[in-house]
Scaffold this active site. Structure first.
Site, PDB file in Angstrom:
ATOM      1  N   ASP A 211      17.760   7.875  37.617  1.00 39.03           N
ATOM      2  CA  ASP A 211      18.620   7.171  38.573  1.00 39.03           C
ATOM      3  C   ASP A 211      18.384   5.662  38.496  1.00 39.03           C
ATOM      4  OD1 ASP A 211      20.403   7.491  41.008  1.00 39.03           O
ATOM      5  OD2 ASP A 211      18.754   6.377  41.918  1.00 39.03           O
ATOM      6  N   GLU A 275      20.915   6.308  33.874  1.00 34.33           N
ATOM      7  CA  GLU A 275      22.096   5.832  34.588  1.00 34.33           C
ATOM      8  C   GLU A 275      21.996   4.317  34.656  1.00 34.33           C
ATOM      9  OE1 GLU A 275      24.270   5.559  38.910  1.00 34.33           O
ATOM     10  OE2 GLU A 275      22.127   5.325  38.641  1.00 34.33           O
TER      11      GLU A 275
HETATM   12  C1  GLC Z   1      22.573   6.093  41.830  1.00 33.09           C
HETATM   13  C2  GLC Z   1      23.084   7.400  42.375  1.00 33.09           C
HETATM   14  C3  GLC Z   1      23.748   7.127  43.683  1.00 33.09           C
HETATM   15  C4  GLC Z   1      22.728   6.566  44.627  1.00 33.09           C
HETATM   16  C5  GLC Z   1      22.060   5.332  44.043  1.00 33.09           C
HETATM   17  C6  GLC Z   1      20.817   4.972  44.785  1.00 33.09           C
HETATM   18  O1  GLC Z   1      23.588   5.196  41.538  1.00 33.09           O
HETATM   19  O2  GLC Z   1      23.934   7.997  41.445  1.00 33.09           O
HETATM   20  O3  GLC Z   1      24.340   8.275  44.224  1.00 33.09           O
HETATM   21  O4  GLC Z   1      23.337   6.228  45.840  1.00 33.09           O
HETATM   22  O5  GLC Z   1      21.650   5.553  42.720  1.00 33.09           O
HETATM   23  O6  GLC Z   1      19.794   5.876  44.510  1.00 33.09           O
END
Ligand code: GLC
Length: 529
Positions: A211, A275
């Site tokens: 994440d 991500e």
């Molecule tokens: C990422 C997740 C999202 C979350 C953010 C903070 O972007 O996909 O859903 O709110 O991180 O952890």
């Protein structure tokens, strides 16, 4: 820039061309009737994924959490939240999935913890300057009384990225105030995440989704940023500006090398996908450098408007950038943070036709692919009443930005009324709409023309057609508004324009809609020449 070859990775591990299915656990299936999806629910509905034909699942966070951000506020990363079940339920799910040949990957959330994590509670109880506070990013405020935040950074969810604690210090949170950012320059932090990875790897998970992989490293000195580069979330998904100094700092790559070392110390091709929302394909590719993460999401197709030229340039840029680091592309059309694919393409019959056509493109490109639960049913975002909204964005923007609940509504499984077999209870954590009777898994399984059947056929062909197994892609000339490429003896055509074009004189292998003499707008086909 043709032709493209990604032959740099020849001995392919399982993840290099796997189709991953993202399970948003609150919304997939409810096993205990309380209206919220859980691990037992996932177990009970694993056969849907086997029939769909995916290779792996990614389960969004199910860890102990006060759920201030849907579980991305993690209070104990090595335990299951009671709303989702128990560690024993997780072990059972892992075993059941493995028995069915599905790999299991889970989230890790290294940029921040929940404010209810023991570390943050200790930090609040300890004095400014203490080792407990040094695990997070505490600073003195600005202004005569220190009552101004240490810099001008906004939170991703609206409002300032700083919250003041009773003794006057401020702590940084790039997301909600309940998600204090960790200080990765403190060696205790990477050591703790190595421990968390090992905890799950020892249980047998096949990999992780990292994440906010572009977070963690902070610009030294935490200077003010240029606020004009920020686009509000409700204007749709977009790539951030290179001037957004809150993210994608070079120092972050050292932390990913650390993750990779842990993964590589285990047998069986364990993997991680990042991500990272970053300004360019080149910046994206750095996250999948040979000694960093194995994959990194390619969000180019998420942000691309419905246009053959935009699709082609997004695909081209990504293929070349990833080939340069010897990693496969990881194609994404949707996830729990962006509007559903059919909604982004305009909704209704046209949005659905485009989403179906886009799936035939996504799943015929070389590399890995991620599907978001519900996209295989062609679901659209749901307009929810104000009082149902749970995304922290809604409150943090003073009810200006609705947030991401619309794409998180639970999946319809059976029957004709809410909650459509999602739960045995009467309600669901987000209300499900009337009108989904034809979109349940049960209804779509019985309809040969359904989006579910389209996905099943697409995935079966993807696995069986030798043409799609390699890594080469060659662009073909095509009329205006169209996109065409060749993979082996197969050519893929998408008409993203407004006028029908003559169908190439080839054998039809697969189509996103019934086709005749012409390739109509919003249709994709796979042809054999
Ligand atoms: C990422 C997740 C999202 C979350 C953010 C903070 O972007 O996909 O859903 O709110 O991180 O952890």
């Amino acid at each position: 820039m043709t032709p493209v070859s990604q032959s740099a990775y020849s001995q392919q591990p399982w993840w290099a061309d796997a189709v991953f299915y993202q399970i948003y656990p609150r919304s997939y299936a409810d096993g205990n009737g309380d209206g919220t999806g859980d691990l037992i629910g996932i177990c009970e509905r694993l056969d849907h994924l086997v029939e769909l034909g995916v290779d792996a699942i990614w389960i969004s966070p199910f860890y102990r959490s006060p759920m201030a951000d849907g579980g991305y506020d993690v209070a104990d990363p090595c335990d299951v939240d009671p709303i989702f079940g128990t560690l024993a339920d997780f072990d059972a799910l892992l075993a059941d999935a493995h028995e069915r040949g599905l790999k299991v990957t889970i989230d890790i959330v290294p940029n921040h913890f929940s404010d209810q994590h023991v570390w943050f509670r200790q930090a609040l109880a300890a004095a400014p300057g203490s080792p407990e506070r040094a695990r997070f990013i505490f600073r003195e405020g600005r202004g005569a009384n220190g009552d101004q935040p240490p810099n001008n950074w906004p939170s991703m969810f609206g409002g300032p990225a700083w919250t003041r604690v009773p003794d006057g210090q401020w702590y940084l949170h790039l997301f909600a105030a309940e998600q204090p950012d960790l200080d990765w320059t403190n060696p205790e932090v990477p050591a703790e995440f190595a421990r968390i990875l090992r905890f799950w790897l020892d249980r047998g998970v096949d990999g992780f989704r990292v994440d906010v992989a572009h977070g963690m490293a902070k610009e030294p000195g935490l200077p003010d940023m240029d606020l004009s580069v920020i686009t509000p979330r409700d204007e749709g998904a977009h790539m951030p500006s290179a001037a957004d100094i809150r993210f994608d700092r070079d120092a972050v790559h050292e932390y990913h090398r650390g993750f990779r070392k842990v993964l590589d110390s285990y047998p069986g091709d364990r993997m991680a996908v990042g991500e990272a929302w970053v300004p360019s394909s080149e910046r994206m590719a750095r996250y999948a450098a040979p000694d960093e993460l194995n994959l990194t999401f390619n969000f180019e197709l998420v942000v691309a408007p419905w246009s053959a030229t935009e699709f082609r340039s997004a695909i081209d840029r990504s293929l070349h950038a990833m080939a340069a680091v010897g990693a496969p592309c990881t194609w994404v059309l949707a996830n729990h943070d962006v509007d559903r694919t059919a909604t982004r393409y305009g909704g209704g019959a046209r949005g659905l036709a485009r989403a179906r056509a886009a799936a035939l493109v996504q799943l015929s490109l070389p590399g890995a692919a991620y599907l978001y639960n519900g996209d295989e049913l062609g679901l659209e975002n749901v307009e929810l009443p104000d009082d149902a909204l749970q995304d922290p964005t809604w409150e943090r923007t003073g009810h200006q930005v609705r947030g991401r609940d619309g794409e998180r509504v639970p999946l319809p499984w059976t029957g004709t009324r809410p909650p459509y077999g999602f739960s045995t209870g009467p309600t669901s954590w987000l209300p499900m709409p009337e009108g989904w009777a034809a979109s349940t898994v049960e209804a779509e399984a019985a309809d040969p023309a359904s989006t579910l059947q389209l996905y099943r056929t697409t995935l079966r062909l993807r696995h069986t057609l030798a043409d799609l197994q390699g890594t080469a892609l060659e662009w073909l000339d095509s009329p205006d508004g169209c996109l065409a490429y060749r993979r082996g003896g197969l050519s893929v055509w998408l008409n993203a324009g407004v006028a029908a074009v003559p169908m190439p004189a080839c054998e039809l292998v697969h189509a996103s809609a019934p086709v005749g003499a012409d390739l109509e707008p919003d249709v994709a086909v796979w042809l054999r020449s």
